[in-house]
Design a protein around this motif. Structure first.
Motif, PDB file in Angstrom:
ATOM      1  N   LEU B   6      45.742  90.313 -73.018  1.00  0.00           N
ATOM      2  CA  LEU B   6      44.553  91.066 -73.449  1.00  0.00           C
ATOM      3  C   LEU B   6      44.494  92.400 -72.724  1.00  0.00           C
ATOM      4  CD1 LEU B   6      41.850  90.784 -75.129  1.00  0.00           C
ATOM      5  CD2 LEU B   6      40.774  90.283 -72.949  1.00  0.00           C
ATOM      6  N   GLU B   7      44.738  92.362 -71.408  1.00  0.00           N
ATOM      7  CA  GLU B   7      44.747  93.597 -70.625  1.00  0.00           C
ATOM      8  C   GLU B   7      45.855  94.530 -71.102  1.00  0.00           C
ATOM      9  OE1 GLU B   7      42.953  92.694 -66.220  1.00  0.00           O
ATOM     10  OE2 GLU B   7      45.088  92.411 -66.518  1.00  0.00           O
ATOM     11  N   ALA B   8      47.048  93.956 -71.315  1.00  0.00           N
ATOM     12  CA  ALA B   8      48.192  94.783 -71.725  1.00  0.00           C
ATOM     13  C   ALA B   8      47.926  95.448 -73.065  1.00  0.00           C
ATOM     14  CB  ALA B   8      49.458  93.925 -71.786  1.00  0.00           C
ATOM     15  N   PHE B   9      47.347  94.665 -74.007  1.00  0.00           N
ATOM     16  CA  PHE B   9      47.074  95.219 -75.335  1.00  0.00           C
ATOM     17  C   PHE B   9      45.995  96.303 -75.244  1.00  0.00           C
ATOM     18  CE2 PHE B   9      44.967  95.072 -79.527  1.00  0.00           C
ATOM     19  CZ  PHE B   9      46.049  95.343 -80.326  1.00  0.00           C
ATOM     20  N   SER B  10      44.935  96.038 -74.492  1.00  0.00           N
ATOM     21  CA  SER B  10      43.860  97.027 -74.347  1.00  0.00           C
ATOM     22  C   SER B  10      44.390  98.296 -73.683  1.00  0.00           C
ATOM     23  CB  SER B  10      42.721  96.454 -73.504  1.00  0.00           C
ATOM     24  OG  SER B  10      42.281  95.229 -74.039  1.00  0.00           O
ATOM     25  N   ASP B  11      45.210  98.125 -72.646  1.00  0.00           N
ATOM     26  CA  ASP B  11      45.808  99.280 -71.975  1.00  0.00           C
ATOM     27  C   ASP B  11      46.654 100.090 -72.944  1.00  0.00           C
ATOM     28  OD1 ASP B  11      44.649  98.643 -69.641  1.00  0.00           O
ATOM     29  OD2 ASP B  11      46.478  98.212 -68.541  1.00  0.00           O
ATOM     30  N   GLY B  12      47.417  99.358 -73.761  1.00  0.00           N
ATOM     31  CA  GLY B  12      48.262 100.040 -74.737  1.00  0.00           C
ATOM     32  C   GLY B  12      47.423 100.870 -75.697  1.00  0.00           C
ATOM     33  N   VAL B  13      46.396 100.234 -76.269  1.00  0.00           N
ATOM     34  CA  VAL B  13      45.554 100.944 -77.242  1.00  0.00           C
ATOM     35  C   VAL B  13      44.861 102.128 -76.576  1.00  0.00           C
ATOM     36  CG1 VAL B  13      43.524 100.724 -78.724  1.00  0.00           C
ATOM     37  CG2 VAL B  13      45.248  98.935 -78.736  1.00  0.00           C
ATOM     38  N   LEU B  14      44.320 101.925 -75.377  1.00  0.00           N
ATOM     39  CA  LEU B  14      43.625 103.025 -74.686  1.00  0.00           C
ATOM     40  C   LEU B  14      44.594 104.154 -74.354  1.00  0.00           C
ATOM     41  CD1 LEU B  14      41.208 100.994 -72.409  1.00  0.00           C
ATOM     42  CD2 LEU B  14      40.550 102.699 -74.099  1.00  0.00           C
TER      43      LEU B  14
END
Lengths: 197, 197, 197, 197
Positions: B6-14
């Motif tokens: 979840l963190e990795a995906f959110s970081d990617g999108v941000l």
């Protein structure tokens, strides 16, 4: 707070910056090799910025290696650096499309200068946090490269008023100076490791 | 389910949102410094959104620090937040290109308001999952910033009918309020850790 | 080979797909709210695809949870899925810009259908690798959703020849069916864990 | 220095390259299926590059599996490879928009050739670092594929002066040769593991 997510976020932003620059290389309408010729300055401009971003990623990597804990100040100093780096696609495109005209070449140098200063601020922030025994401070030592680069950028920006190619040569020179990866931090880490033993 | 992805995906999108915004800064056709002047509002608009996204990334980071298990509800509340944040490049470009005219400035505030509400929903979802002893609930306390920001966005949106610069000043003010990183969660974590010992 | 890098790469591609779709929302030239009205179909189209990609990410996440080792076949089945998902920005833009005309709506459904089939192929590839005691096979059970969705896409594609809004309603319906996250795999994992104890 | 961040950065860049290529597929203005026909060469061109990048990601993944420590030389050899791969969206778009005309097809092959050579350089750099007992050297063996591909690219580039479709057929052939994932490294790793026991 650990440094894992800071590294991951910085890597993500750097990977995107380095890649979307290529979107500024628009496929030409002509279908023969001559159609590529007007793109040559844009391609060279892209190559230079690619190398610069590679250097930043590389050195950023080494610098964070010495960091244990990420403070709010380090986080914002890092975002500040990423902001100036994020302007690379814009100045790269402007310089390339205008075939290295004076003003775009000067603005390219200005963004380089501001990125170099943001890198220096991040370095100082990390050192301040690490205190007197700072591993990073020991590693960078006199930081000749770090002091020489901004000076060369200033010279380059001024030189665009005489001839843009002087600035361009200086940008290449700075890239070459840094292309040798920063082994000082690795060395300092190795030394400290051997002292501990 | 762990929170790593979840963190990795959110970081990617941000990281992508914060970076592709710069694609809206089109390199001007002119090759002199005057050609940059019409881009100044777009650049300021970009700077503001960059800072906002930096704040969201920073606080998101802190908020997830207190999360142990990710439920389906948290996942979707997170995607809901990312949806509103993903509209930042669009509203940033529209506001910048129209030199902070009333309507784009109001719509910018509306997207900010909806993103702030999505952040609040995500926060409540995490707290609901953590239950009575919620670390996050203890950490955010009265959440003055979290309640003040939406109110200021509403004032700013209404103010665009009088003068857009009031809204613009309020957006800067909200950014400054949040620029101080959210140390409450770090403090609460540290306190609990010391109580355990 | 571990699954870490496969997850990271898939997350990266999905994060980029979900984010660059917003680049198709071009900032309008007008500076009043009426200038936004022609963009409304594009915005709705973006919202639908955002939700679909969120669902794919979510279920992909759950599916890989049950995977221990990544074979070459799984790797390519995963890339095959990512290929169809990577066409979402294109079909989303085409459908949105043409205000849900028949042909773009049908092609949107076709890409959805091919992505759903690619997802199914990936699922079968993982189950084949896991063998008779496949955790994933036990988890998905009869896979009613997985069988219903392609059927509904086919109905939707045919329905565009009558009225595009039927297709559009069906796409929303499929999204709603899946919006409930796939807890079957979590449940199967929990059951097996309790049997082991 | 560990290899984690090198892998993460490479994955990020590859994920972005593979995804932004789709931005070159502009949604057509017409709303009927005929409007898609002129896009077919661009779509085929995209598909070919997607497969190539999937192969590079896959083999890069395997190659780094055998790496323990990342030197400065490996880092720059890796960036060198990423540079040529980053030109894929440009040459893919140019070849697709010009319906596989001779010059764009030749330039496509040239970038493929340079990427293949950069891959080879990275491979040699890793082997040089690993020394005589190089796991990677043992794994790739005679490296028939690695030697055949550049030769086929050269033939293809020359063939564009006769008929572009020969080149196009050769590019597909090279992709098919590589599509079988590189199990040699997995096998060598497994063998060494069994020898150790």
């Amino acid at each position: 707070m650990g440094k894992g997510r800071l590294e991951a976020f910085s890597d993500g932003v750097l990977a995107i910056i380095i890649t979307i620059m290529v979107l500024e290389l628009k496929a030409p309408h002509g279908a023969d090799l001559n159609a590529l010729r007007p793109l040559l300055p844009a391609l060279l401009s892209y190559l230079l910025s690619f190398v610069y971003l590679g250097i930043y990623w590389n050195n950023h990597h080494h610098m964070l290696h010495s960091v244990q804990h990420v403070s709010g100040a380090i986080l914002w100093a890092n975002l500040h650096l990423l902001f100036w780096l994020s302007l690379f696609p814009f100045v790269t495109a402007w310089m390339g499309e205008n075939h290295f005209a004076a003003a775009p070449t000067a603005v390219y140098g200005l963004v380089q200068l501001l990125a170099a200063m943001a890198y220096w601020v991040l370095q100082r922030t990390i050192i301040a946090r690490q205190g007197r025994d700072s591993l990073l401070a020991a590693a960078i030592g006199k930081d000749v490269k770090g002091k020489l680069s901004p000076a060369l950028y200033v010279v380059a920006i001024v030189a665009t008023t005489i001839a843009p190619w002087i600035a361009w040569a200086l940008y290449v020179a700075v890239a070459l100076i840094w292309l040798i990866p920063d082994r000082r931090i690795e060395r300092a880490l190795a030394e400290r490791a051997s002292q501990v033993e």
